[in-house]
Scaffold this active site. Structure first.
Site, PDB file in Angstrom:
ATOM      1  N   CYS A  95      31.697  31.611  40.702  1.00  0.00           N
ATOM      2  CA  CYS A  95      31.505  32.119  39.339  1.00  0.00           C
ATOM      3  C   CYS A  95      31.549  33.647  39.331  1.00  0.00           C
ATOM      4  CB  CYS A  95      30.179  31.625  38.767  1.00  0.00           C
ATOM      5  SG  CYS A  95      30.226  29.902  38.241  1.00  0.00           S
TER       6      CYS A  95
ATOM      7  N   HIS B 110      28.233  35.121  34.228  1.00  0.00           N
ATOM      8  CA  HIS B 110      26.776  35.076  34.066  1.00  0.00           C
ATOM      9  C   HIS B 110      26.112  36.332  34.618  1.00  0.00           C
ATOM     10  CE1 HIS B 110      25.765  34.161  38.328  1.00  0.00           C
ATOM     11  NE2 HIS B 110      26.887  33.458  38.333  1.00  0.00           N
TER      12      HIS B 110
END
Length: 534
Positions: free
Chosen positions: A445, A426
């Protein structure tokens, strides 16, 4: 007795006698065959694959038969050179197998030798093809399904293929594995000559300096192959360029100054680099599967993500990975990217909501005001109506969400390959972190430095105007899902030793200490450098 009567009696007796003689002559062969079969069955007990293989071929040998010499020789050669691949060679002792073949003077001994060879073959084939270790037993964050092949099928294939050719086909055929194997041999040769020489003293050296420390730096760079032969005692332009090349190969800012981080990396012994290479070879065996004509590679210690198209890098970007902290380290696994979400909502993971934000809310109900409080029915709840002090991490009944915005923790886009670890790539508003050499700051992440360019590269296969497609959705401000027409495999890996497309070997710091764990287990299994330290 008439002649006719005698002839009739002979006509009956002779076939009976002939049959008896034939039975008596065949009996030793049948007895030997039975003894061999029984020996194979007994010796293979407990190894289902080996036992099943011989049952399916009516216990016919593939190693101890009259014409099986080439197969025996090929297997022995492979076992004798297992250490070339950094495998625990003691696991399949060729000397033991040779002795078993020499001692095979009876059917039962032949059966035992046959099964010993089969067991060593399947163990060696598995180890060199898909790894000698089980990663999940070493570190729970290495969550790969190893590409183990069916051992019965491997035995069948070996029984019919060219023995030498089949054994040569087992190791990974990737450019990485080939480069690592070459680097292993180069480092072993370096160690045989005594290593890279004296360590570089001090904490920092700069262009223009001279003295003993600069000479030590010069000699180290020459020994490592970054600088040609030189008698210069000055930190000149050639040495500065050599330092820059070293820095690039070790993930350091290529400023040409031998600062603390550069000197630390320079002083890592060749022996330690060899251990990193052996671990990388084992890791490459763990991922000995087709990666996909187009795929994404994320290398955690390198803090980099790449798109690979037909074996070539078509896009690369810096990334931030999980902190070196329990529950936040980025796991290693492979999955398939299916879609991207433009203007994403951040659904705060429960672990973060309860461990980090709930304590803040107890102190101040208006803390983290950028997050919405949502109940189990999806309704936004006013904070003034909640007594946060009454809740614990296990009883907290709300979810926290951050709507799409410029400040959203996921930035403007996230790239989804749905998995049970809740890991994805992301964007991020925290751009300054990408300027650092070491970039382990996330909760797990993977944050991408150039998310729009990554989106354009992915959408280019399904749109003539990928930028227009992306930015049109972005300008709406609304959360939008865009499916990928062709899904893309994603491989999150961990390599502290790897080769660039141009062939230069790169090294990185073992940020999570995973390679150290793997190397310790490889040593326990019998893998050894067997060389003096540098």
């Amino acid at each position: 007795m008439s002649i006719l009567t005698k002839q009739r009696r002979l006509a009956v007796i002779v076939p009976v006698l002939l049959g008896a003689l034939l039975f008596m002559s065949a009996f030793p062969v049948q007895a030997q065959d039975t003894a061999f079969r029984q020996s194979v069955a007994e010796a293979s007990y407990g190894n289902e694959a080996v036992g099943a293989f011989y049952r399916t071929r009516d216990y016919q040998p593939i190693f101890t038969g009259a014409g099986d010499g080439p197969r025996r020789a090929a297997l022995l050669r492979a076992l004798q050179t297992a250490d070339l691949h950094g495998l625990p060679a003691g696991r399949y002792d060729p000397e033991e197998l040779k002795a078993a073949f020499r001692a095979a003077k009876s059917p039962r001994a032949l059966g035992r030798a046959e099964v010993l060879a089969a067991k060593m073959f399947v163990q060696y084939a598995q180890d060199i093809q898909s790894g000698a270790m089980t990663p999940s037993k070493i570190d729970r964050s290495i969550v790969r399904d190893l590409p183990r092949r069916d051992q019965v099928e491997q035995l069948r294939a070996f029984a019919t293929a060219s023995p030498a050719g089949y054994l040569k086909s087992l190791p990974p055929k990737t450019p990485q594995y080939t480069a690592l194997l070459a680097e292993k041999m180069r480092l072993q040769h370096t160690l045989e000559k005594g290593g890279w020489g004296a360590r570089v003293p001090g904490s920092a050296l700069k262009p223009g300096q001279s003295g003993d420390a600069v000479v030590a730096l010069r000699n180290r760079l020459i020994a490592m192959g970054y600088l040609g032969r030189s008698a210069s005692q000055h930190y000149d332009g050639n040495m500065q360029k050599a330092v820059q090349q070293f820095q690039l190969a070790h993930g350091l800012t290529p400023d040409g100054v031998a600062g603390e981080g550069t000197i630390k990396a320079l002083n890592v012994p060749a022996r330690e680099r060899l251990a990193s290479v052996l671990v990388a070879m084992e890791r490459e065996r763990w991922t000995n599967i087709p990666k996909g004509e187009r795929h994404i590679l994320v290398n955690i210690p390198e803090f980099t993500a790449r798109i690979i198209d037909d074996g070539k890098v078509s896009f690369a970007t810096r990334v931030v990975v999980g902190k070196n902290k329990d529950g936040q380290r980025t796991p290693e696994f492979s999955d398939v990217m299916e879609y991207m979400v433009i203007n994403p909502t951040w659904n705060v993971p429960r672990s973060i909501a309860t461990k980090e934000y709930l304590p803040q809310l107890k102190r101040n109900p208006n803390a983290v005001s950028h997050l919405k409080l949502v109940d189990s029915r999806g309704r936004t709840i006013s904070r003034s109506a909640v007594n946060f002090a009454q809740y614990s991490a296990s009883t907290f009944p709300f979810a926290l969400k951050q709507p799409p915005s410029q400040r959203n923790a996921l930035g403007q886009v996230k790239f989804m390959f749905p998995n049970k670890y809740n890991i994805y790539l992301h964007d991020t508003p925290s751009k300054s972190l990408f300027a650092r050499d070491r970039r382990d700051f996330s909760h797990g992440c993977v944050r991408v430095a150039d998310p729009k360019d990554l989106a354009y590269a992915l959408l280019a296969l399904q749109s003539d105007d990928p930028e227009g497609l992306f930015n049109t959705r972005l300008r709406t401000g609304a959360e939008t899902r865009v499916n990928l027409d062709a899904t893309v495999p994603v491989h999150i890996q961990y390599r502290t030793a790897f080769a660039t497309p141009k062939g230069r070997m790169n090294y990185r710091e073992d940020v999570y200490g995973r390679d150290a764990k793997i190397w310790a287990e490889m040593q326990k299994a019998g893998v050894s450098l067997e060389l003096p330290g540098s």
